[in-house]
Motif scaffolding. Structure first.
Motif, PDB file in Angstrom:
ATOM      1  N   HIS A  74      -1.819   7.396   1.527  1.00 48.39           N
ATOM      2  CA  HIS A  74      -1.046   8.503   0.862  1.00 48.39           C
ATOM      3  C   HIS A  74      -0.753   9.327   2.248  1.00 48.39           C
ATOM      4  O   HIS A  74      -1.885   9.637   3.144  1.00 48.39           O
ATOM      5  CB  HIS A  74      -1.685   9.226  -0.133  1.00 48.39           C
ATOM      6  N   LEU A  98       5.011   6.102  -2.621  1.00 44.99           N
ATOM      7  CA  LEU A  98       3.653   6.334  -2.378  1.00 44.99           C
ATOM      8  C   LEU A  98       3.748   7.053  -0.934  1.00 44.99           C
ATOM      9  O   LEU A  98       2.679   7.813  -0.535  1.00 44.99           O
ATOM     10  CB  LEU A  98       2.990   4.962  -2.052  1.00 44.99           C
ATOM     11  N   HIS A 165       1.548   3.752  -8.520  1.00 47.36           N
ATOM     12  CA  HIS A 165       0.372   2.852  -8.585  1.00 47.36           C
ATOM     13  C   HIS A 165       0.664   1.599  -9.354  1.00 47.36           C
ATOM     14  O   HIS A 165      -0.489   1.076 -10.181  1.00 47.36           O
ATOM     15  CB  HIS A 165      -0.990   3.557  -8.957  1.00 47.36           C
ATOM     16  N   HIS A 229      -8.509  10.285  -8.094  1.00 44.17           N
ATOM     17  CA  HIS A 229      -7.321  10.471  -8.166  1.00 44.17           C
ATOM     18  C   HIS A 229      -6.267   9.669  -9.262  1.00 44.17           C
ATOM     19  O   HIS A 229      -6.827   8.648  -9.528  1.00 44.17           O
ATOM     20  CB  HIS A 229      -6.592  10.767  -6.904  1.00 44.17           C
ATOM     21  N   SER A 231      -4.583   7.160 -10.218  1.00 45.84           N
ATOM     22  CA  SER A 231      -4.137   5.622  -9.640  1.00 45.84           C
ATOM     23  C   SER A 231      -4.219   4.729 -10.972  1.00 45.84           C
ATOM     24  O   SER A 231      -3.489   3.876 -10.697  1.00 45.84           O
ATOM     25  CB  SER A 231      -4.880   5.307  -8.453  1.00 45.84           C
ATOM     26  N   LEU A 249      -1.953  12.647  -8.610  1.00 45.80           N
ATOM     27  CA  LEU A 249      -1.700  11.347  -7.915  1.00 45.80           C
ATOM     28  C   LEU A 249      -1.947  11.365  -6.383  1.00 45.80           C
ATOM     29  O   LEU A 249      -1.882  10.298  -5.821  1.00 45.80           O
ATOM     30  CB  LEU A 249       0.015  11.108  -7.967  1.00 45.80           C
ATOM     31  N   GLU A 304      -6.290   0.734  -2.418  1.00 45.32           N
ATOM     32  CA  GLU A 304      -5.269   1.196  -1.460  1.00 45.32           C
ATOM     33  C   GLU A 304      -5.470   0.753  -0.110  1.00 45.32           C
ATOM     34  O   GLU A 304      -4.811   1.124   0.927  1.00 45.32           O
ATOM     35  CB  GLU A 304      -5.078   2.930  -1.528  1.00 45.32           C
TER      36      GLU A 304
HETATM   37 ZN   LIG Z   1      -3.219   6.471  -4.877  1.00 46.49          ZN
END
Ligand SMILES: [Zn+2]
Ligand SMILES: [Zn+2]
Ligand SMILES: [Zn+2]
Length: 333
Positions: A74, A98, A165, A229, A231, A249, A304
């Motif tokens: 992010h 994203l 996500h 978070h 996700s 997010l 991620e």
């Molecule tokens: Zn994320």
């Protein structure tokens, strides 16, 4: 991958060829930046996109990720070098919404094949009141999915407030894989049969993972899990769970004291045992919330990025670890 080491000879050969032909093709005018190899070059925005490109492309592709291992994707700001690299590559694969900076760079680049994963499946809004179990206990404002902190005037949602996500739901990820496979077939038709075969194999594995998750989470005591978070919205929906996130997010935002208090109450009301944190962001907040509420902490990895501290070497291994962690937390182990 030793991209650079392999590139120097490739570039040299290209230059010699260009001289011999007495003409400069589009390819030969390229500098020796990564993303210009003799293979089908794909620049992927972050791990879940790079994994698809590698699995579908197999031996025919040279995949470079814009997000380095261990880097939180992010808010990634891409470098001038990476922007230049985008001009050299055959294809760019990203998930619009994203990483705004990456979206912009790919949008402005001259890459011939631009693949936006967000267009290959259906994105949803995971906002307040999305079939949530106890709306009466908390108001829209302190619901986890929206990131109520506002985060300095930018959003990590796609345009229209959609949750990006999708890769954490194997069914949606498989839809994206199908689309990526088709895009590769079109962009590099010489290897279309292999791309099709690799896509089929990958989709089969994702369907098997879906079945494993479904079966593995069936006999559980609770439905609610708390993450750092927001996700796991698609994942939660797929398996009938409810995700409450400490942050919205965006992983780097800080929760308010009121939010932390609400989470502790939710945890108590829903019999939550565990606060989950991630490998790529600080676990400070999760540990503070857990301590206040008398709960355990464990890792639930939103994939991620993959690092040495990840519980598994690739998407499938980490998803298996996530299943084990959830089984323990939800009492279905
Ligand atoms: Zn994320
Ligand atoms: Zn941010
Ligand atoms: Zn909800």
């Amino acid at each position: 991958m030793n991209v650079r080491r392999r590139l120097i000879p490739t570039a040299a050969v290209t230059a010699v060829t260009a001289l011999a032909l007495g003409t400069l093709s589009a390819c030969s005018s390229d500098s020796a930046a990564a993303g210009n190899t003799d293979k089908f070059d794909v620049v992927a925005s972050f791990y879940p996109m790079a994994f698809l490109a590698e699995r579908i492309g197999g031996d025919h592709v040279n995949v470079t990720s814009l997000t380095q291992p261990g880097q939180e994707p992010h808010d990634l700001e891409i470098s001038a070098k990476q922007t230049a690299q985008l001009e050299e590559t055959d294809a760019a694969l990203h998930l619009k919404g994203l990483q705004p900076n990456v979206d912009e760079a790919i949008g402005q680049s001259g890459v011939k094949t631009k693949i936006d994963a967000a267009t290959l499946t259906t994105l949803e809004t995971h906002g307040a009141g999305d079939g949530h179990g106890h709306e009466d206990e908390h108001t829209d404002e302190d619901h986890a999915h929206e990131g109520e902190d506002g985060h300095e005037g930018h959003s990590h949602e796609t345009e229209g407030g959609k949750d990006p996500h999708v890769w954490l739901d194997p069914v949606k990820y498989a839809e994206v894989a199908e689309g990526v496979g088709k895009a590769f077939e079109k962009a590099d038709p010489d290897h279309a049969a292999d791309y099709r075969k690799n896509t089929e194999t990958l989709v089969g594995e994702l369907n098997a993972l879906d079945a494993t998750l479904e079966a593995g989470l069936k006999n559980r005591k609770g439905d609610v899990f708390i993450t750092t978070h927001a996700s796991f919205g698609y994942f939660a929906e797929r398996y009938g769970l409810t995700e409450e996130a400490i942050n919205g997010l965006d992983p780097e935002s800080e929760p308010s004291a009121a939010r932390v208090k609400k989470l502790a109450e939710t945890a108590k009301a829903d019999g939550v045992t565990t606060i989950f944190y991630e490998t790529l962001v600080s676990d400070d907040t999760a540990k503070t919330v857990a301590k206040d509420a008398g709960l355990k902490t464990d890792v639930l990895d939103p994939l991620e990025g993959i690092t040495d501290s990840s519980r598994g070497g690739d998407y499938f291994e980490v998803m298996e670890s996530n299943l084990k962690a959830l089984q323990t937390a939800l009492g279905s182990a």
